[in-house]
Write an enzyme that holds these catalytic residues in place. Structure first.
Site, PDB file in Angstrom:
ATOM      1  N   ARG A   4       2.282  -3.455   1.470  1.00  0.00           N
ATOM      2  CA  ARG A   4       2.181  -3.565   0.015  1.00  0.00           C
ATOM      3  C   ARG A   4       0.828  -3.112  -0.527  1.00  0.00           C
ATOM      4  NH1 ARG A   4       5.577  -6.991  -3.224  1.00  0.00           N
ATOM      5  NH2 ARG A   4       7.490  -7.408  -2.118  1.00  0.00           N
ATOM      6  N   ALA A 582      -1.150  -1.557  -4.962  1.00  0.00           N
ATOM      7  CA  ALA A 582      -0.172  -2.440  -4.343  1.00  0.00           C
ATOM      8  C   ALA A 582       1.218  -1.852  -4.537  1.00  0.00           C
ATOM      9  CB  ALA A 582      -0.235  -3.833  -4.965  1.00  0.00           C
ATOM     10  N   LYS A 583       2.089  -2.085  -3.575  1.00  0.00           N
ATOM     11  CA  LYS A 583       3.437  -1.513  -3.649  1.00  0.00           C
ATOM     12  C   LYS A 583       4.213  -2.100  -4.821  1.00  0.00           C
ATOM     13  CE  LYS A 583       6.987   0.865  -2.415  1.00  0.00           C
ATOM     14  NZ  LYS A 583       6.980   2.290  -2.750  1.00  0.00           N
ATOM     15  N   SER A 584       4.179  -3.400  -4.915  1.00  0.00           N
ATOM     16  CA  SER A 584       4.936  -4.082  -5.954  1.00  0.00           C
ATOM     17  C   SER A 584       3.941  -4.776  -6.872  1.00  0.00           C
ATOM     18  CB  SER A 584       5.879  -5.106  -5.302  1.00  0.00           C
ATOM     19  OG  SER A 584       6.606  -5.802  -6.267  1.00  0.00           O
TER      20      SER A 584
END
EC number: 2.6.1.16
Length: 588
Positions: A4, A582-584
């Site tokens: 992430r 960050a990924k999400s």
């Protein structure tokens, strides 16, 4: 959860003592730090932090102890009223060792427990009434060694249910190795795992029945499969992910065009006076493509909004509006908040996301999954093309139902869309050529991306990919806007990537290329196979297969993804986990 994007990591382990070990940097730094520590335990929790309050360092890393050291917490999200709570707790004698809002949270829980003489579960529940903001938390107590307490509002939380064991995480990806049965925790719910049992209550202390879902995810989908990076693997997975996003929805030979989530709200779409698309980042670019598609094929006015701006500008929303919310993770905080606002005004919400059971999927009235499979690389690639595929299908269906697209044109478009996976496969064969071009431009400090019509959002997406993973400053523009300012930047050192496939704007973009060439810009052109005009003007030419103008983004974006990837690798960048990202994005 390493994929992430994070800047520090830590664990809390209970083995008689409550031991917290944490370190700035990657999980490998933490592993080195605890190599000689006692890590024996049957219960514990870990966290990879993406800094919000306080710089990335050892002190600000999670987990955080309470002042007494009796309890510890890990936390995703932001506590907005942390400053006033911190002042109150300091007046009561609490000491703080970090700059985080999370340490305030755990001390608030301890203070409530001290004041009320209540159980830790009750103290957590009462604390949740005091904090303002977003959170997914897990709390561990030295005094209750067979208990974990978790809660969420705004930030995702999923519980894996194994045989005599439980796993808590921000999404299901790290759990699938151990169990395919999960419970998605809802906002304002508290989960208590105690003595081998899971109980869930609302913040108001009302018990609820956990709904256990069985995941279809496969373990090999979250492994690299022989590729050097997840991002490269995911770029090369796009023929399959695009096909999977169409599967069951489109069969051209049978004139079969359907989307399950559309049926119940068909009349709303047919009679819609306006469609609003809300999204962030790459999903916003997919929304821009959808604006062209829906207006072209369905003749409904479309507005594309950054979710983060939409939610704060008191937008005019009516009950007849349809809001399409797009998110890879289904957990994007700003997009979720935009959905809540639109719902409160009576709009119909159609969600498009990639994660089954995610918050946006559950908050939407209807929607469609993209079926891209897990995307581990932080910089989105296959999620973008999967989103564009689903949005294309949606535009075609709306146009068909509204009678705004001729049957012959619709049939031709269905055939063309079915052929897209094969054309993407062919575009991926350009990989070696793009390696050569990347070598030439890897040290460029700036880059300009130009496109017109359907390729304008592709220019934006190409620029975003380059800046995300290679840290080269890049900007995307509509090609016609270049002379309204950006042309001042062009000289013999400026790489200009022009998406110039053969479409209704072709003659215009040829003129724009001439304008760049006259100022000695270094032109890399993405063109349709067989183009005879642009190769004479460009320094480098990348040919992609010909397709319908409506579908061009699905093919023209592929070389831009590869270009970003190879330049980043050559610059020594961490491609899968670019800095600061960050990924999400589950915080504001």
């Amino acid at each position: 959860m390493e994929y992430r994007g994070y800047d520090s990591a830590g664990i809390a382990l209970l083995n008689g003592e409550l031991n917290v070990y944490k370190k700035k940097g990657k999980v490998s730094d933490l592993q080195a730090f605890i190599a000689d520590k006692d890590t024996h335990s049957h219960i514990g929790m870990g966290h990879t932090r993406w800094a919000t309050h306080g710089e990335p360092n050892d002190s600000n890393a999670h987990p955080h102890y309470s002042s007494s050291g009796r309890i510890a917490i890990i936390h995703n999200g932001i506590i907005e009223n942390y400053a006033s709570l911190k002042t109150l707790l300091q007046s009561k004698g609490f000491t703080f060792y970090s700059d985080t809002d999370t340490e305030v949270f755990i001390n608030l829980i301890e203070d409530i427990q001290n004041e009320n003489g209540c159980t830790l579960e009750e103290a957590v529940r009462l604390a949740l009434h005091e904090v303002v903001g977003a959170y997914a938390i897990v709390v561990l107590s030295k005094e209750e060694p067979n208990q974990l307490i978790a809660a969420r509002k705004g930030s995702p939380l999923v519980i894996g249910v194994g045989k005599d064991e439980f796993f808590l995480a921000s999404d299901a990806t790290p759990i699938i190795e151990y169990t395919n049965e999960v419970v998605y925790v809802n906002d304002y719910e508290i989960a208590v795992i105690k003595d081998g049992k899971l109980n869930i209550k609302t913040r108001e202390d009302v018990p609820t029945t956990p709904y256990i879902q069985t995941l279809q995810m496969e373990l090999d989908s979250i492994e690299k499969g022989g590729y050097e990076h997840f991002m490269l693997k995911e770029i090369f997975e796009q023929p399959r992910s695009i096909h999977d996003s169409m599967r069951g929805r489109l069969i051209a030979a049978n004139n079969h065009l359907i989307m399950g989530g559309f049926r119940e709200y068909e009349n709303k779409f047919i009679n819609a006076k306006r469609i609003i698309i809300v999204a962030c980042g790459t999903s916003w670019h997919a929304g821009l493509v959808a604006e062209y598609l829906i207006e072209d094929l369905a003749r409904i006015p479309v507005e594309v909004e950054y979710a983060s701006e939409f939610r704060y500008r008191n937008p005019v929303i009516t009950e007849g509006d349809i809001v399409i919310a797009i998110s890879q993770s289904g957990e994007t905080a700003d997009t979720l908040a935009a959905i809540e606002l639109a719902k409160s005004k009576g709009a119909t919400i159609f969600g498009i996301c990639n994660v089954v059971g995610s918050s946006i999927a559950r908050a939407s009235d209807a929607g469609a999954y993209t079926h891209a499979g897990p995307e581990i690389g932080v910089a989105s690639t296959k999620a973008f093309t999967a989103q564009v595929t689903v949005l294309t299908l949606l535009a075609m269906i709306i146009g068909s139902k509204r009678g705004t697209i001729e049957d012959s044109k619709l049939r031709q478009l269905m055939i063309e869309l079915e052929n897209i996976p094969a054309k993407v496969e062919k575009a991926l064969e350009l990989n070696e050529k793009i390696v050569e071009i990347s070598e030439e431009f890897k040290d460029a400090p700036n880059c300009l991306y130009l496109g017109r019509g359907y390729n304008f959002p592709v220019a934006l997406e190409g620029a975003l990919k380059l800046k995300e993973i290679s840290y080269i400053h890049a900007e995307g523009y509509p090609a016609a806007e270049m002379k309204h300012g950006p042309i001042a930047l062009i000289d013999e050192n400026m790489p200009v990537i022009v998406i110039a496939t053969r479409d209704s704007s072709y003659e215009k973009i040829v003129s724009n290329i001439q304008e760049v060439k006259a100022r000695k810009g270094r032109i890399i052109a993405i063109v349709t196979e067989g183009d005879q005009v642009i190769p004479a003007m460009a320094e480098y030419v990348i040919e992609v297969p010909e397709t319908s103008e409506f579908l061009t983004p699905l093919v023209s974006v592929i070389p831009l993804q590869l270009l970003s990837y190879h330049i980043a690798v050559m610059r020594g960048c961490n491609v899968d986990q670019p800095r600061n990202l960050a990924k999400s994005v589950t915080v504001e």
